[in-house]
Scaffold this active site. Structure first.
Site, PDB file in Angstrom:
ATOM      1  CG  HIS A 204      -6.315 -16.460   5.224  1.00  0.00           C
ATOM      2  ND1 HIS A 204      -6.795 -17.300   6.198  1.00  0.00           N
ATOM      3  CD2 HIS A 204      -6.416 -17.155   4.064  1.00  0.00           C
ATOM      4  CE1 HIS A 204      -7.159 -18.453   5.656  1.00  0.00           C
ATOM      5  NE2 HIS A 204      -6.947 -18.388   4.356  1.00  0.00           N
TER       6      HIS A 204
ATOM      7  CB  SER B 264     -13.765 -38.341   0.110  1.00  0.00           C
ATOM      8  OG  SER B 264     -14.822 -37.404   0.324  1.00  0.00           O
ATOM      9  N   GLY B 265     -12.043 -35.408   0.750  1.00  0.00           N
ATOM     10  CA  GLY B 265     -11.853 -34.128   0.056  1.00  0.00           C
ATOM     11  C   GLY B 265     -10.420 -33.626  -0.033  1.00  0.00           C
TER      12      GLY B 265
ATOM     13  N   GLY C  54      -1.777 -19.854  12.369  1.00  0.00           N
ATOM     14  CA  GLY C  54      -0.814 -20.891  12.761  1.00  0.00           C
ATOM     15  C   GLY C  54       0.543 -20.691  12.099  1.00  0.00           C
TER      16      GLY C  54
ATOM     17  CE  LYS D 250      -7.211 -17.999  -4.866  1.00  0.00           C
ATOM     18  NZ  LYS D 250      -6.479 -19.167  -4.420  1.00  0.00           N
TER      19      LYS D 250
ATOM     20  CG  HIS E 198      -4.247 -21.921   6.787  1.00  0.00           C
ATOM     21  ND1 HIS E 198      -5.264 -21.561   5.945  1.00  0.00           N
ATOM     22  CD2 HIS E 198      -3.109 -21.758   6.072  1.00  0.00           C
ATOM     23  CE1 HIS E 198      -4.760 -21.199   4.783  1.00  0.00           C
ATOM     24  NE2 HIS E 198      -3.440 -21.311   4.828  1.00  0.00           N
TER      25      HIS E 198
ATOM     26  CE  LYS F 107      13.247  -0.936   1.299  1.00  0.00           C
ATOM     27  NZ  LYS F 107      12.161  -0.975   0.290  1.00  0.00           N
TER      28      LYS F 107
HETATM   29  N1  LIG Z   1      -8.856 -27.089   0.022  1.00  0.00           N
HETATM   30  C1  LIG Z   1      -8.199 -26.098   0.606  1.00  0.00           C
HETATM   31  O1  LIG Z   1      -7.037 -25.815   0.291  1.00  0.00           O
HETATM   32  C2  LIG Z   1      -8.849 -25.295   1.683  1.00  0.00           C
HETATM   33  C3  LIG Z   1     -10.148 -25.534   2.084  1.00  0.00           C
HETATM   34  N2  LIG Z   1     -10.704 -24.816   3.104  1.00  0.00           N
HETATM   35  C4  LIG Z   1     -12.067 -25.092   3.565  1.00  0.00           C
HETATM   36  O2  LIG Z   1     -12.143 -26.436   4.020  1.00  0.00           O
HETATM   37  C5  LIG Z   1     -13.399 -26.989   3.741  1.00  0.00           C
HETATM   38  C6  LIG Z   1     -13.210 -28.237   2.887  1.00  0.00           C
HETATM   39  O3  LIG Z   1     -12.551 -27.867   1.698  1.00  0.00           O
HETATM   40  P1  LIG Z   1     -12.195 -28.897   0.528  1.00  0.00           P
HETATM   41  O4  LIG Z   1     -11.652 -30.147   1.096  1.00  0.00           O
HETATM   42  O5  LIG Z   1     -11.422 -28.146  -0.468  1.00  0.00           O
HETATM   43  O6  LIG Z   1     -13.640 -29.188  -0.061  1.00  0.00           O
HETATM   44  P2  LIG Z   1     -14.113 -30.360  -1.026  1.00  0.00           P
HETATM   45  O7  LIG Z   1     -14.929 -29.724  -2.091  1.00  0.00           O
HETATM   46  O8  LIG Z   1     -13.004 -31.246  -1.426  1.00  0.00           O
HETATM   47  O9  LIG Z   1     -15.153 -31.121  -0.082  1.00  0.00           O
HETATM   48  C7  LIG Z   1     -14.765 -31.988   0.968  1.00  0.00           C
HETATM   49  C8  LIG Z   1     -15.700 -33.188   0.973  1.00  0.00           C
HETATM   50  O10 LIG Z   1     -17.016 -32.750   1.289  1.00  0.00           O
HETATM   51  C9  LIG Z   1     -17.979 -33.495   0.560  1.00  0.00           C
HETATM   52  N3  LIG Z   1     -18.792 -32.545  -0.198  1.00  0.00           N
HETATM   53  C10 LIG Z   1     -18.411 -31.747  -1.205  1.00  0.00           C
HETATM   54  N4  LIG Z   1     -19.434 -30.990  -1.630  1.00  0.00           N
HETATM   55  C11 LIG Z   1     -20.491 -31.312  -0.868  1.00  0.00           C
HETATM   56  C12 LIG Z   1     -21.836 -30.881  -0.806  1.00  0.00           C
HETATM   57  N5  LIG Z   1     -22.311 -29.933  -1.618  1.00  0.00           N
HETATM   58  N6  LIG Z   1     -22.653 -31.438   0.112  1.00  0.00           N
HETATM   59  C13 LIG Z   1     -22.186 -32.362   0.946  1.00  0.00           C
HETATM   60  N7  LIG Z   1     -20.925 -32.818   0.924  1.00  0.00           N
HETATM   61  C14 LIG Z   1     -20.089 -32.298   0.043  1.00  0.00           C
HETATM   62  C15 LIG Z   1     -17.206 -34.420  -0.366  1.00  0.00           C
HETATM   63  O11 LIG Z   1     -17.164 -35.703   0.252  1.00  0.00           O
HETATM   64  P3  LIG Z   1     -18.204 -36.871  -0.067  1.00  0.00           P
HETATM   65  O12 LIG Z   1     -18.874 -36.560  -1.363  1.00  0.00           O
HETATM   66  O13 LIG Z   1     -17.353 -38.104  -0.120  1.00  0.00           O
HETATM   67  O14 LIG Z   1     -19.107 -36.853   1.092  1.00  0.00           O
HETATM   68  C16 LIG Z   1     -15.814 -33.853  -0.388  1.00  0.00           C
HETATM   69  O15 LIG Z   1     -14.836 -34.844  -0.544  1.00  0.00           O
HETATM   70  C17 LIG Z   1     -14.193 -25.897   3.052  1.00  0.00           C
HETATM   71  O16 LIG Z   1     -14.924 -25.224   4.019  1.00  0.00           O
HETATM   72  C18 LIG Z   1     -13.110 -24.998   2.469  1.00  0.00           C
HETATM   73  O17 LIG Z   1     -13.547 -23.693   2.294  1.00  0.00           O
HETATM   74  C19 LIG Z   1      -9.995 -23.870   3.779  1.00  0.00           C
HETATM   75  C20 LIG Z   1      -8.702 -23.579   3.432  1.00  0.00           C
HETATM   76  C21 LIG Z   1      -8.036 -24.220   2.337  1.00  0.00           C
HETATM   77  O1  LIG Z   2      -7.565 -20.463   2.620  1.00  0.00           O
HETATM   78  C1  LIG Z   2      -6.983 -20.427   1.565  1.00  0.00           C
HETATM   79  O2  LIG Z   2      -5.646 -20.324   1.567  1.00  0.00           O
HETATM   80  C2  LIG Z   2      -4.888 -20.714   0.444  1.00  0.00           C
HETATM   81  C3  LIG Z   2      -3.507 -20.111   0.635  1.00  0.00           C
HETATM   82  O3  LIG Z   2      -2.922 -20.638   1.784  1.00  0.00           O
HETATM   83  P1  LIG Z   2      -1.321 -20.565   1.960  1.00  0.00           P
HETATM   84  O4  LIG Z   2      -1.091 -21.071   3.327  1.00  0.00           O
HETATM   85  O5  LIG Z   2      -0.744 -21.418   0.877  1.00  0.00           O
HETATM   86  O6  LIG Z   2      -0.944 -19.132   1.779  1.00  0.00           O
HETATM   87  C4  LIG Z   2      -5.506 -20.228  -0.849  1.00  0.00           C
HETATM   88  O7  LIG Z   2      -4.818 -20.782  -1.947  1.00  0.00           O
HETATM   89  C5  LIG Z   2      -6.961 -20.661  -0.906  1.00  0.00           C
HETATM   90  O8  LIG Z   2      -7.585 -20.067  -2.047  1.00  0.00           O
HETATM   91  C6  LIG Z   2      -7.706 -20.222   0.316  1.00  0.00           C
HETATM   92  O9  LIG Z   2      -8.997 -20.848   0.342  1.00  0.00           O
END
Ligand SMILES: NC(=O)C1=CN([C@@H]2O[C@H](COP(=O)(O)OP(=O)(O)OC[C@H]3O[C@@H](n4cnc5c(N)ncnc54)[C@H](OP(=O)(O)O)[C@@H]3O)[C@@H](O)[C@H]2O)C=CC1
Ligand SMILES: O=C1O[C@H](COP(=O)(O)O)[C@@H](O)[C@H](O)[C@H]1O
Length: 516
Positions: free
Chosen positions: A261, A25-26, A202, A347, A199, A391
């Protein structure tokens, strides 16, 4: 005999692959994980007869609701051909959703039941599928989720198949918590089953780094302290925390970007040549260079926080979290002694860019007085618009004998027209299916990375080091540029990289001469 035949049958039949997106869902799941799976599906890497995808999270939604949530991230105006639409609807049919908590048996037993039914429906043997669990979740729930997978959702390894888990950064908050997390997960899964994803590993030009360094005679003799004066590895974003303030404030820019990264990129720039291209040989060299990094000096750190950051209601009013950092890493080894590696991330800056900038030393015996033109630099732009360019000083075209800075330019959009560069996540997920861990972080590598940053992070957490305010849309605090200059970087004034025109080279030269 009967038993052996049964096992053989199982091994022959085992082709079913099941992906589990936990935290479906995230934010990450919808923006990165599902789109990467769809791209692999579109290109034929995931076959509809072999693959199934389960989303799992606590939110109570139906299969169709999940499909509707992600659909918009899989199609856009530029990419809505009838073929794309047809593939998309086939892909969405492969997705099912199971709702459950991350720490109770019920949901995971239900998941396992669904997998078994799917295996049987595909005429495969129960327990034999290849199971990839992608933890798109906050790290706080990794231990309980891993326990549930271990207890209820494993493939039966004696019947074939495999179970792998992909864990997202941040892996811990400091050395101690990262080691604790590694131990907890390590008690449940073997290292070859754990894929710690970063990532940046990649990205196309990050994957090119070892090729550039070790497959080109040009670079081999130059890549050392005798020739290189300083190296910058830079990440800039032109937006702030963008709705992720709560998450970000707990981590800050060093844990979010630099410790993972940028440090991975640093390893590939600075490591020695591996014995071979085997993942373990490459990762051994990365660990070695990390272990050679000297403690970071306070006077070689500049922290910043953009004005307005604390206006986010999820960020505490007194937050000391840096949204910007420039710091210098120094390596104590034969190749790099004395060469500063400046890592910079921020940022809400004036542009979005990630690049590596290798600046060479001045030319000895400078008969052309080219020092005033600026130094040789080799720049690798990871994003946007992948490119690498050098350069260098050349004769200014024309009748006069004068010199100017110019560039040898390899811009991917021009050189590789029509080639689509894969998304980082797409490539890395394919690696997890293939069982290739080269581009994933090994446990000892992670430990060495945290060893470098933990003392500094603790001083920031304790309020002993404070971020300087900077204007959103700026270059960050001016002190960061001063630190860069102190580290030895010489800015080239008056040079602007020329973007290529569509003219042929002959015409371009004539025009430049005419205007010179
Ligand atoms: N978003 C991004 O761009 C990036 C994220 N990441 C990493 O990926 C992972 C997921 O990130 P992201 O999708 O942004 O996170 P989210 O905050 O969107 O969380 C993902 C899902 O986890 C569940 N969740 C959120 N908080 C909690 C909690 N405290 N306890 C249990 N379940 C929880 C929720 O689902 P539900 O409530 O339905 O169970 C939510 O939809 C993290 O480790 C993040 O650091 C890494 C790189 C980039
Ligand atoms: O892991 C993360 O990366 C993004 C930046 O990724 P990019 O591929 O767009 O350069 C960053 O925005 C985010 O804060 C961080 O958690």
């Amino acid at each position: 005999m009967h038993q052996i035949t049964k096992r053989l049958q199982a091994i022959v039949k085992v082709a079913v692959r099941i992906f589990f997106v936990l935290g479906a869902s995230g934010d990450l799941a919808k923006k990165k994980t599902f789109p990467a799976l769809f791209n692999l599906f579109r290109q034929g890497f995931l076959h509809p007869d072999e693959v199934h995808i389960f989303g799992y999270a606590r939110t109570k939604i139906s299969d169709d609701e999940l499909r509707n949530r992600i659909r918009g991230y899989l199609i856009n105006d530029k990419n809505a051909s009838p073929e794309h639409v047809e593939k998309l609807s086939k892909f969405l049919e492969l997705i099912k959703y199971v709702s459950g908590s991350y720490d109770s048996e019920e949901g995971f037993r239900l998941l396992d039941k669904e997998i078994s039914e799917h295996e049987l429906s595909k005429n495969s043997v129960e327990g034999t599928s290849r199971r990839l669990f992608y933890l798109a979740l906050p790290p706080s729930v990794y231990p309980s989720v891993c326990k549930m997978i271990r207890n209820f959702c494993m493939n039966r390894s004696d019947l074939g198949g495999w179970t792998r888990i992909v864990v997202e950064k941040p892996f811990g908050k400091d050395l101690e918590s990262a080691e604790q997390l590694s131990t907890q997960i390590g008690e449940l899964f073997e290292e070859p089953q754990i894929y710690r994803i970063d990532h940046y590993l990649g990205k196309e030009l990050v994957q090119n780094l070892l090729v550039l360094r070790f497959a080109n005679r040009f670079f081999l003799p130059l890549w050392n302290r005798d020739n290189i004066d300083n190296v910058q590895i830079v990440f800039r974003e032109d937006f702030g925390t963008d709705g992720r303030g709560g998450y970000f404030d707990e981590y800050g820019i060093i844990r979010d970007i630099i410790q993972n990264h940028l440090l991975q990129v640093f390893c590939l720039v600075a490591m020695e040549k591996p014995v071979s291209l085997k993942p373990e040989h490459i990762r051994d060299e990365k660990v070695k260079v990390l272990q050679s990094v000297l403690p970071i000096k306070d006077e070689e750190v500049v922290l910043g926080q953009y004005e307005g950051y604390r206006d986010d209601p999820t960020v505490p009013d007194q937050s000391n979290t840096p949204t910007f950092a420039t710091l210098v890493l120094r390596i104590h080894n034969e190749r790099w002694e004395g060469v500063p590696f400046v890592l910079k991330a921020g940022k809400a800056l004036n542009s979005r860019k990630a690049e590596i900038r290798v600046q060479f030393k001045d030319v000895p015996g400078d008969i052309y007085k080219c020092k005033k033109q600026g130094r040789n630099e080799f720049v690798i732009r990871l994003q946007p618009s992948e490119a690498m360019y050098m350069k260098l000083t050349v004769k200014q075209p024309g009748l006069e004998m004068s010199t100017a800075q110019s560039e040898l330019d390899l811009s991917y959009v021009q050189r590789y027209q029509g080639v689509t560069i894969p998304e980082a996540y797409e490539r890395l997920i394919l690696d997890t299916i293939r069982g290739d861990q080269q581009h994933f972080v090994r446990r000892d590598e992670l430990k060495a990375a945290w060893e470098i940053f933990t003392p500094l992070l603790h001083r920031i957490d304790d309020g002993e080091m404070k971020p300087l305010p900077y204007q959103p849309g700026s270059r960050g605090p001016a002190e960061a540029d001063e630190l860069l200059a102190k580290a030895g970087y010489v800015q080239t004034h008056g040079y602007k990289k020329k973007t290529k025109t569509t003219l042929n080279p002959h015409q371009a030269t004539r025009q430049e001469c005419a205007s010179a």
